[in-house]
Design an enzyme around this catalytic site. Sequence first.
Site, PDB file in Angstrom:
ATOM      1  N   HIS A 145       0.834  -1.209   0.000  1.00  0.00           N
ATOM      2  CA  HIS A 145       0.000   0.000   0.000  1.00  0.00           C
ATOM      3  C   HIS A 145       0.871   1.262   0.000  1.00  0.00           C
ATOM      4  CE1 HIS A 145      -3.672   2.330   1.325  1.00  0.00           C
ATOM      5  NE2 HIS A 145      -2.710   3.150   1.722  1.00  0.00           N
ATOM      6  N   GLU A 146       1.772   1.339   0.941  1.00  0.00           N
ATOM      7  CA  GLU A 146       2.609   2.535   1.038  1.00  0.00           C
ATOM      8  C   GLU A 146       3.520   2.661  -0.179  1.00  0.00           C
ATOM      9  OE1 GLU A 146       1.797   4.765   2.986  1.00  0.00           O
ATOM     10  OE2 GLU A 146       0.477   3.522   4.206  1.00  0.00           O
TER      11      GLU A 146
HETATM   12 ZN   LIG Z   1      -2.960   5.233   1.936  1.00  0.00          ZN
END
Ligand SMILES: [Zn+2]
Length: 673
Positions: A463-464
Amino acid sequence: MNNPLLEPFDQAPFSQIKNEDFKPAFLQAIEDAKKEIDAIVDNPDSPTFENTLEALDFSGQQLDRISSIFFNLNSAETNEEIQKIAQEVSPLLSEFSNDITLNEGLFKRIKAVYEQRDSLNLTTEQQTLLEKKYKNFSRNGANLTEENKKRLREIDTELAKLKLTFGENVLAETNKYEMLLTDEKDVEGLPDGTKEAAAQLAESKGKEGWLITLDYPSYIPFMKYAKNRELRKELSMAFGSKGFHNDELDNQENVKRIVKLRHERAKLLGYKTHAHFVLEERMAETPEKVLDFLNELLEKSKPAAELEFAELEAYAKELDNIDRLEKWDSAYYSEKLKQKLFNLDDEKLKPYFKLENVINGVFRVAEKLFGLTFKEVDHVDKYHKEVKTFEVYENGDFISLFYADFHPRPGKRGGAWMTSYKPQYVLNGKNNRPHISNVCNFTKPTSSKPSLLTFNEVTTLFHEFGHALHGMLANTTYPSLSGTSVYWDFVELPSQVMENWCYEKEALELFAHHYETGELIPIELVEKIKESATFQEGMATVRQLSFGLLDMAWHGDDPSNITDVKAFEDQAFESTDLFPKTPETCLSTSFSHIFQGGYSSGYYSYKWAEVLDADAFAYFKENGIFSRTVADRFKEYVLSKGGTENPMELYKKFRGAEPSIDALLERAGLVTK
Ligand SMILES: [Zn+2]
């Protein structure tokens, strides 16, 4: 007496900076930025896009770089001294930015350009920049009469105070409540760690037994695991009635006052409601569109939610002879049912997710999709020895620096995030490449074991890293439109879409190998992860939708006639209710997201972002999850474009159509086949 922050630099000069450099650097950089603004305002030439908008967007660059270094450090490697400086400089910075938005001479010039916008032959990106800067002033009242400007300031001051009071009340309610348990039977079911923490908390307050509070790390496990139903009820009621006790901490009047002031503010500025005001700068654009979206999703997910509810109720009946499933039973029986159905144990998965392997995995995914390669380098100055630094190349060309800081330390705040130390922009024909960073708090290696991630940590890393790609691949002219500077309901698309690869066999094969044996993660485990990810998705969806609908109810209409907060809320929840109502509780009086934080008229964006990422990933799946054609389009129209164009237009160029909710329904297992 050189201050490294005031010298020109490319890479952040961490090792040369001393804490005492920050304050003078801020003061000097603010002075310099003010002079740059003055020069724009005092320019004797008539206003043009270049001498006003462009000049404004490239002003204050040194200040921005100092701020990003300082505030990133304050999150990732802070100490008391840095925190004290933050307290001192934060008001100076907000004063500086307020001075800009209230600068009438500057607005006059921007408005003059804005009024000729159709005859200026601007590129799409330039039009967007002009619109954004103009709106930044007009939405703060620049076009109002003096009298209305005064009223707007009054409203803003009162709203700021009310939001603060609202938050303080919620916090005080949270801190006030304690449930002291002295009979071991009452903590039956709780995991050892939770029990230990509760005993320690009691001891720290000079009490004997186990102390349960409304803080998440105490509240959540208790609701999930505590066998005693009466105590779960008591805790749930306390949690659900924060700010709703008709005492000095009650928030009902604050809620009503906040929505009325927000409405008045929106009307003053020429908008129909607060939601219209907010959504003007969102991908969803209008309250009507948000409501259609929420209601369509509700219609499709409600049947699944009702089935899941019935199944859960039957399970509670079978297990403990519970006749009517209440709110305080939900987490408890869900957890039990989940264990029974999946028996997924983090410890079983972790050996397949050694941190180094997962990092290589996400790099390999980025290589296959976007032609990126990552070269670890040791010549980059960094703020802590644990930080890893990489040069990123796209088909051989340098495109970004990447800092990765993975493990918890004292001085690092919790959670995981992406940030940047230098934005991307084009100036004088030169494309200045960005410096991007990911900061996380993953399980540390020990002397006997490497860092092994939970599956949740794996998806967090992806995600990051998706946010990081949005930064690294940025390719725009103006810094304020670059990378992740996009509308709020669009910013989670690149990050959430990356999580999808974690569930795909073809991607897991690249990195999910047992750290000792090298064995590939068994396919049954992958299937189980996938299935468990959508467990009770119908109920979870309806719950999220109920929050979004409540938010829109408060902000999408004229609130003048609202008298009873609880009755109003009950009505807003009407279409989403699954559990029996509880007259003692009220969500609105502690709904900090929308009454204290910045989520008013924005709660829908959680689901909105999921729809986007599911729809985008479905496009990949149709063509192969490593399809270069689709990846190229994603890079071209989403990752590189930042906020240079309306996100719906960008999305349509990528996908060929507006996002549809079908892919999410399918992924969440909510389609009845
Ligand atoms: Zn996010």
